[in-house]
Design a protein around this motif. Structure first.
Motif, PDB file in Angstrom:
ATOM      1  N   LYS A  15       0.948  -1.065   0.008  1.00 32.66           N
ATOM      2  CA  LYS A  15       0.203  -0.098   0.067  1.00 32.66           C
ATOM      3  C   LYS A  15       0.889   1.259  -0.171  1.00 32.66           C
ATOM      4  CE  LYS A  15      -4.181  -0.301   1.976  1.00 32.66           C
ATOM      5  NZ  LYS A  15      -5.031  -0.426   3.353  1.00 32.66           N
ATOM      6  N   THR A  16       1.339   1.734  -1.317  1.00 33.59           N
ATOM      7  CA  THR A  16       2.158   2.615  -1.471  1.00 33.59           C
ATOM      8  C   THR A  16       1.272   3.726  -2.266  1.00 33.59           C
ATOM      9  OG1 THR A  16       3.403   1.774  -3.332  1.00 33.59           O
ATOM     10  CG2 THR A  16       4.415   1.608  -1.125  1.00 33.59           C
ATOM     11  N   VAL A  17       1.811   5.139  -2.162  1.00 34.26           N
ATOM     12  CA  VAL A  17       0.888   5.976  -3.022  1.00 34.26           C
ATOM     13  C   VAL A  17       1.981   7.300  -2.941  1.00 34.26           C
ATOM     14  CG1 VAL A  17      -0.170   7.134  -0.992  1.00 34.26           C
ATOM     15  CG2 VAL A  17      -1.014   7.474  -3.120  1.00 34.26           C
ATOM     16  N   ALA A  18       2.236   7.677  -4.412  1.00 37.28           N
ATOM     17  CA  ALA A  18       2.827   8.993  -4.390  1.00 37.28           C
ATOM     18  C   ALA A  18       1.968  10.108  -4.797  1.00 37.28           C
ATOM     19  CB  ALA A  18       3.737   8.608  -5.631  1.00 37.28           C
ATOM     20  N   LEU A  19       2.296  11.308  -3.774  1.00 37.81           N
ATOM     21  CA  LEU A  19       1.665  12.475  -4.149  1.00 37.81           C
ATOM     22  C   LEU A  19       2.708  13.266  -4.928  1.00 37.81           C
ATOM     23  CD1 LEU A  19       0.213  13.427  -0.407  1.00 37.81           C
ATOM     24  CD2 LEU A  19      -1.016  12.203  -2.325  1.00 37.81           C
ATOM     25  N   THR A  20       1.992  13.971  -5.977  1.00 38.38           N
ATOM     26  CA  THR A  20       2.983  14.589  -6.786  1.00 38.38           C
ATOM     27  C   THR A  20       2.208  15.985  -6.868  1.00 38.38           C
ATOM     28  OG1 THR A  20       1.688  13.989  -8.981  1.00 38.38           O
ATOM     29  CG2 THR A  20       3.554  12.731  -7.998  1.00 38.38           C
ATOM     30  N   PHE A  21       3.214  17.218  -6.875  1.00 38.12           N
ATOM     31  CA  PHE A  21       2.774  18.428  -7.046  1.00 38.12           C
ATOM     32  C   PHE A  21       3.354  19.259  -8.190  1.00 38.12           C
ATOM     33  CE2 PHE A  21       2.684  17.009  -2.615  1.00 38.12           C
ATOM     34  CZ  PHE A  21       1.452  17.203  -2.298  1.00 38.12           C
ATOM     35  N   ASP A  22       2.423  19.683  -9.079  1.00 35.58           N
ATOM     36  CA  ASP A  22       2.739  20.497 -10.153  1.00 35.58           C
ATOM     37  C   ASP A  22       3.037  22.198  -9.877  1.00 35.58           C
ATOM     38  OD1 ASP A  22       2.592  18.006 -11.605  1.00 35.58           O
ATOM     39  OD2 ASP A  22       0.764  18.892 -12.939  1.00 35.58           O
ATOM     40  N   THR A  25       6.986  14.111  -4.892  1.00 31.87           N
ATOM     41  CA  THR A  25       7.593  14.572  -6.045  1.00 31.87           C
ATOM     42  C   THR A  25       7.063  15.915  -6.569  1.00 31.87           C
ATOM     43  OG1 THR A  25       8.209  12.119  -6.795  1.00 31.87           O
ATOM     44  CG2 THR A  25       8.376  13.849  -8.480  1.00 31.87           C
ATOM     45  N   VAL A  26       7.960  16.881  -6.990  1.00 27.15           N
ATOM     46  CA  VAL A  26       7.464  18.139  -7.141  1.00 27.15           C
ATOM     47  C   VAL A  26       7.752  18.269  -8.658  1.00 27.15           C
ATOM     48  CG1 VAL A  26       7.583  20.814  -6.966  1.00 27.15           C
ATOM     49  CG2 VAL A  26       7.750  19.358  -5.110  1.00 27.15           C
ATOM     50  N   PHE A  27       6.986  18.498  -9.787  1.00 25.26           N
ATOM     51  CA  PHE A  27       7.109  18.584 -11.179  1.00 25.26           C
ATOM     52  C   PHE A  27       7.045  20.252 -11.387  1.00 25.26           C
ATOM     53  CE2 PHE A  27       5.805  14.213 -11.150  1.00 25.26           C
ATOM     54  CZ  PHE A  27       6.745  13.770 -12.128  1.00 25.26           C
ATOM     55  N   MET A  28       8.286  20.844 -11.565  1.00 25.99           N
ATOM     56  CA  MET A  28       8.575  22.076 -11.704  1.00 25.99           C
ATOM     57  C   MET A  28       8.843  22.660 -13.080  1.00 25.99           C
ATOM     58  SD  MET A  28      11.630  24.091  -9.259  1.00 25.99           S
ATOM     59  CE  MET A  28      11.216  22.983  -7.818  1.00 25.99           C
ATOM     60  N   THR A  29       8.328  23.749 -13.386  1.00 28.80           N
ATOM     61  CA  THR A  29       8.551  24.343 -14.659  1.00 28.80           C
ATOM     62  C   THR A  29       9.848  25.135 -14.436  1.00 28.80           C
ATOM     63  OG1 THR A  29       7.327  26.441 -14.371  1.00 28.80           O
ATOM     64  CG2 THR A  29       6.086  24.640 -15.100  1.00 28.80           C
ATOM     65  N   GLY A  30      10.599  25.081 -15.808  1.00 29.00           N
ATOM     66  CA  GLY A  30      11.907  25.984 -15.465  1.00 29.00           C
ATOM     67  C   GLY A  30      11.603  27.549 -14.940  1.00 29.00           C
ATOM     68  N   VAL A  42       5.411   7.522  -0.823  1.00 29.20           N
ATOM     69  CA  VAL A  42       6.820   7.488  -1.520  1.00 29.20           C
ATOM     70  C   VAL A  42       6.831   8.507  -2.602  1.00 29.20           C
ATOM     71  CG1 VAL A  42       6.795   4.818  -0.995  1.00 29.20           C
ATOM     72  CG2 VAL A  42       5.865   5.630  -2.914  1.00 29.20           C
ATOM     73  N   ARG A  43       8.073   8.700  -3.119  1.00 27.23           N
ATOM     74  CA  ARG A  43       8.223   9.287  -4.304  1.00 27.23           C
ATOM     75  C   ARG A  43       8.032   8.545  -5.726  1.00 27.23           C
ATOM     76  NH1 ARG A  43      12.363  10.627  -0.684  1.00 27.23           N
ATOM     77  NH2 ARG A  43      13.800   8.837  -1.666  1.00 27.23           N
ATOM     78  N   VAL A  44       7.906   9.240  -6.647  1.00 30.91           N
ATOM     79  CA  VAL A  44       7.699   8.471  -7.993  1.00 30.91           C
ATOM     80  C   VAL A  44       8.644   7.802  -8.153  1.00 30.91           C
ATOM     81  CG1 VAL A  44       7.517   9.125 -10.462  1.00 30.91           C
ATOM     82  CG2 VAL A  44       6.174  10.266  -8.762  1.00 30.91           C
TER      83      VAL A  44
END
Length: 301
Positions: free
Chosen positions: A71-78, A112-117, A271-273
């Motif tokens: 039971k793992t889950v990744a929260l990601t933030f754009d 995990t943070v998905f970041m624009t340049g 967890v992270r991606v």
């Protein structure tokens, strides 16, 4: 273009963590790793996992992890910011969300943070602090946040011949502001892609990362409704898409405060991606291809 190897000096990491994006980490144990607090980073020669290239030279797409892998889950933030939104930021609009990052630290949530340049350029101290914190990993969300297909939520569209350059420009922006460990993962703005987009970003050497749980936090005003949407959708191995943009997603910090303890009560571990991808039996990323994407050391919280 090469990526600098992360410096492992503990004092340097601590200073970077506390410099931006809210408060630094406290000394409480990590609920997702109860046996010990945050551990040192992995050795510098370790490589992050990636998926094998798809057929016909298309970039591989990762949407969720193994359903039978625990039971793992990744929260990601754009962390969204388009190339032309500088004047809005200059007038006071906030495209960051330091309170959210501080809450993730306080709750010890690997993310995990998905970041624009463009976001990294606007908030360089915060970008460095997120990258320096072993709780997080930074990934690529394009430089401009322009769409890679037509008809994508009203976003401006980037030409196919400029797609690879836009991805690589984001990695260069990260390096310029001091983000040393950007992962070789790419999230399409708006989540919109087609075969042409996959073929073009494949040349940057990235794994495309999507999601299987849409939080609905963008422009939402009801945090409870967003939290319920997340809780209803999460399954083992899920990737949840949320946002780290205060003006466009004002409820996200409150959503996290509700979702995290509830999912932990249900037995989930955050967890992270990269951990989900590694659990797929993915290959280790090679060094950066000529003109291509980042290949950074892995790390464990």
């Amino acid at each position: 273009m090469t990526v600098p190897v992360r410096r492992l000096a503990a004092l340097g990491v601590l200073a970077a963590v506390t410099a931006g994006c809210g408060t630094g980490q406290d000394s409480a144990p990590d609920p997702d790793r109860p046996s010990a607090p945050a551990s040192p980073r992995a050795s510098a020669d370790a490589r992050p996992p990636t998926l094998a290239p798809g057929p016909e030279g298309l970039a591989p797409v990762f949407k969720s992890g193994k359903r039978d892998g625990g039971k793992t889950v990744a929260l990601t933030f754009d962390a969204d910011m388009t190339a032309d939104q500088g004047p809005r930021a200059a007038k006071g609009e906030r495209f960051d969300n330091p309170e959210l990052i501080a809450t993730l630290r306080r709750l010890k949530v690997p993310s995990t943070v998905f970041m624009t340049g463009r976001w990294a350029e606007e908030y360089p101290d915060q970008a460095r602090a997120i990258d320096a914190d072993p709780l997080f990993e930074v990934a690529n969300h394009s430089y401009s946040h322009y769409a890679f297909t037509s008809h994508c939520y009203g976003l401006p569209t980037i030409a196919p011949e400029k797609m690879r350059a836009d991805v690589e420009r984001a990695f260069r922006a990260f390096e310029k502001v001091g983000v040393e460990n950007a992962m070789p993962y790419f999230r399409f703005p708006g989540g919109c892609y087609d075969r042409s987009a996959l073929r073009n970003v494949a040349q940057a050497g990235v794994t495309a990362v999507q999601w299987d749980v849409v939080s609905g936090d963008a422009f939402a005003t009801d945090a409870d409704a967003v939290a319920e949407e997340v809780l209803r959708g999460v399954r083992p191995g899920s990737v949840v898409v949320l946002h780290c943009t205060r003006s466009a997603a004002p409820t996200t910090e409150r959503v996290v405060r509700k979702v995290v303890p509830e999912l932990r009560e249900r037995g989930y571990r955050f967890v992270r991606v990269s951990e989900l991808i590694r659990a797929q039996g993915a290959e280790e990323a090679p060094g950066r291809p000529s003109g291509g994407s980042a290949a950074a050391p892995s790390r464990t919280p």
